[in-house]
Every structure is written in structure tokens, then in C-alpha cells.
Scaffold this active site. Structure first.
Site: not given
Length: 349
Positions: A58-60
């Protein structure tokens, strides 16, 4: 100490650097880093001897994994690096509960997508990003164990979970001769020491390493914020909309920051370095996770490995940031020990 002062992660054979490179800033707008800066941060960390890269699906929205996959492939670094990613938070279409959580369906879905973005056929360490409070631990353990056997992940661990959950998982794995978790990833810093009550004793008992996230308390412990009434001013992720709200700007935390300033002045080092050195000095901490949006921040953080705080300095920081032990730990005292054993003191072997 340096980044090549390697250690094993928990009771495993996975060898990692004493500081992991967190990549939540890679590809992230507003408080993250541009792609060229992210690349410089990545390569500087690796060239200094670091081998432990931490990201999440889910990072960026997956962009962090894509960038890392490209950096690793371009320089053919796959065998050298320990790649860690995560699943658990929703990362699919809204309204579809099976694109989030820790059920078998989502774990397989999320891992396949992470492998494609990372340009690899296996992940060294796969984290369950967060306890979803509904999936039975038996299902999670069996799913991750099967992925180990299939060669798609080498090891797994848990992030942001109750201590009892980690203990149950490790106990079931040992009892049934299954692949076992090797680590927990938890918030830990001078202003966030709550894991000392349950999680650290659980980690010692079960042979789990600890990878502290946010060891600088989202930048609060760098000293870049100035107190203003009930809030603060300054530039950084804690100003404006952020996951922490105003939780950092408490009377207690400002007092801890004042003590940190005093110790940092004694040894003539930046606050961030001293705060990281304190975390590194705590028992059970395997690899704190750094988060840098600028190359200068990475250099500053890596310099914390050079610091050796004195016992007196550690005690000063410990006392200023101590947490209320709470019940039942508040009654586990020498006086109670003496009353249990007939006015004598009995120490554990």
C-alpha cells in the site's frame, strides 16, 4: 557499529543489517521523496553495506514496490538484499472486502501483485501488515507456511498485532512443526514504549526479533517542530493531515524531547542520532526501520551507529520517557516477591 554489523532476525538464519531502510516515502506525495531522490537514498544505503529493504503493497499504492523492483533489477542486487514487503490493508476495489485483510484469498492475491511489482519470484520476509481482528490465526499460519513451502516467501512476521496473537502463532507452529514467525514490526521510540509491557517479553520467550517502526516518532524526535499551545509549528508530516493527528504534541512528549536535547548537547550530536542510538541500545531491538525523504536525513540516521551512549545517559533517557507499567505489572515488585517467598528474595535463573 556499521551497517555491516550483521545479525540474525529472531531465531532464524536470516541475516540483516542493524538498520533497515523503510521505503514508505518512495513514490509518496507531499512528505515523500521524488523518484531520483528515492533512488539516491536506496543506492547510498546499499553502498554503505545495508541489506534490509522494507516496503508494503500500500505504500504509494504500489509505487514504492515498483521503484524498488527497478533499482534491484538494474544493479542485479537480488541475491544480496533482504526484501521485505507486507499485505493486509485494503489495496483493491472499494466495496470488496476480499482485497484486504489476512484471509487466504487476499494474502495470495496481494503477494502475486507484490512479486510482479518487485520483479522477483520470492520475498525474503513477508509481513502481515496489521491484525484484521477476524481471520483465525490458524488460517494465517497455514497460509504463510504453505507459501514458505512453495518458495514464494522465505520467512514471515507480524506487524501491529496483539502480543497474545504472536505468542499463539509461535506456539502453534512449534507444536505442529510448522514454519514459524521470526519477527514483529511495532512502533517503538522514546515517546512510544508501550510494547515493553507485553510484546518485548513475548518476543524474548518466542524467539522473535523486533523491527521498530517510527523510531524517530514520525520526525518529532528530530526537534524540527516548535511547541505552539496545544499544537506545533514546523515543516513535516505531523503538520496538517497525517495518520498521527496531534497525538505527538503532548506535555509528556515535549518533556521527553527536552531531555533528549540535554543528552544530545552533552555529546554534541543531532537529536535524531541520539534518539536512534537509544533505540539501538534497547534489548531485543534487531533492526530499527529508517524513513528518509532526503539524502541528508539518511546520512544523519546512519551516523547513529557510531554513538555509544553511557549507562548514565541511557538511564536519564529511560527515566524521562518511562511509561506507567499498568496492572498487573505494577504489582510485580521486589516487595511482592518477598511476600510470596516468605520474606526472602528469589531471582530467576
Amino acid at each position: 557499529m556499521s551497517l555491516t554489523s550483521y545479525r540474525t532476525l529472531g531465531r532464524s538464519g536470516l541475516v540483516v543489517s542493524p538498520l533497515a531502510l523503510g521505503t514508505m516515502t518512495f513514490g509518496t506525495q507531499r512528505w515523500g521523496s521524488p523518484d531520483d531522490v528515492s533512488e539516491s537514498i536506496f543506492h547510498t544505503y546499499v553502498e554503505a553495506g545495508g541489506n534490509f529493504i522494507d516496503t508494503a503493497d500500500v505504500y504509494a499504492n504500489g509505487r514504492s514496490e515498483e521503484l524498488i523492483g527497478g533499482y534491484v533489477a538494474d544493479r542485479k542486487l537480488r541475491d544480496r538484499l533482504v526484501l521485505a514487503t507486507k499485505c493486509g490493508f485494503h489495496s483493491g476495489e472499494l466495496g470488496n472486502p476480499n482485497t484486504g485483510g489476512n484471509g487466504r484469498k487476499n494474502i495470495h492475491r496481494a503477494l502475486e501483485r507484490s512479486l510482479r511489482r518487485l520483479q522477483t519470484d520470492y520475498v525474503d520476509l513477508y509481513w502481515i501488515h496489521v491484525w484484521d481482528s477476524v481471520t483465525p490465526v490458524e488460517e494465517v499460519l497455514q497460509t504463510l507456511g504453505n507459501l514458505v513451502r512453495a518458495g514464494k516467501i522465505r520467512y514471515f512476521g507480524f506487524s501491529d498485532i496483539p502480543a497474545w496473537y504472536a505468542v499463539k502463532s509461535a506456539t502453534l507452529a512449534a507444536a505442529h512443526h510448522l514454519p514459524s514467525p521470526i519477527a514483529m514490526q511495532l512502533a517503538y521510540s522514546l515517546v512510544e514504549r508501550n510494547i515493553e509491557r507485553e510484546h518485548l517479553p513475548a518476543a524474548r520467550e518466542c524467539g522473535l526479533g523486533i523491527c521498530p517502526w517510527s523510531p524517530l516518532a514520525a520526525g518529532f524526535l528530530t526537534g524540527k517542530y516548535q511547541r505552539e499551545g496545544a499544537g506545533a509549528s514546523g515543516e513535516g508530516r505531523l503538520i496538517g493531515s497525517n495518520p498521527f493527528g496531534n497525538m505527538m504534541f503532548t506535555d509528556r512528549n515535549w518533556r521527553v524531547l527536552d531531555t533528549l536535547r540535554t543528552v544530545a548537547a552533552q555529546i554534541e550530536r543531532p537529536l535524531a542520532q541520539v534518539a536512534l542510538a537509544w533505540v539501538l541500545a534497547q534489548p531485543g531491538m534487531t533492526a530499527p526501520i529508517l524513513g528518509a525523504s532526503k539524502l541528508e536525513q539518511l546520512y544523519d540516521n546512519l551516523s547513529s551507529l557510531e554513538i555509544r551512549l553511557t549507562p548514565e545517559q541511557i538511564q536519564t533517557l529511560n527515566e524521562s520517557s518511562a511509561i506507567d507499567p499498568g496492572f498487573p505489572y505494577s504489582i510485580f515488585t521486589p516487595e511482592i516477591n518477598r511476600s510470596i517467598f516468605g520474606d526472602t528474595i528469589v531471582r530467576v535463573w
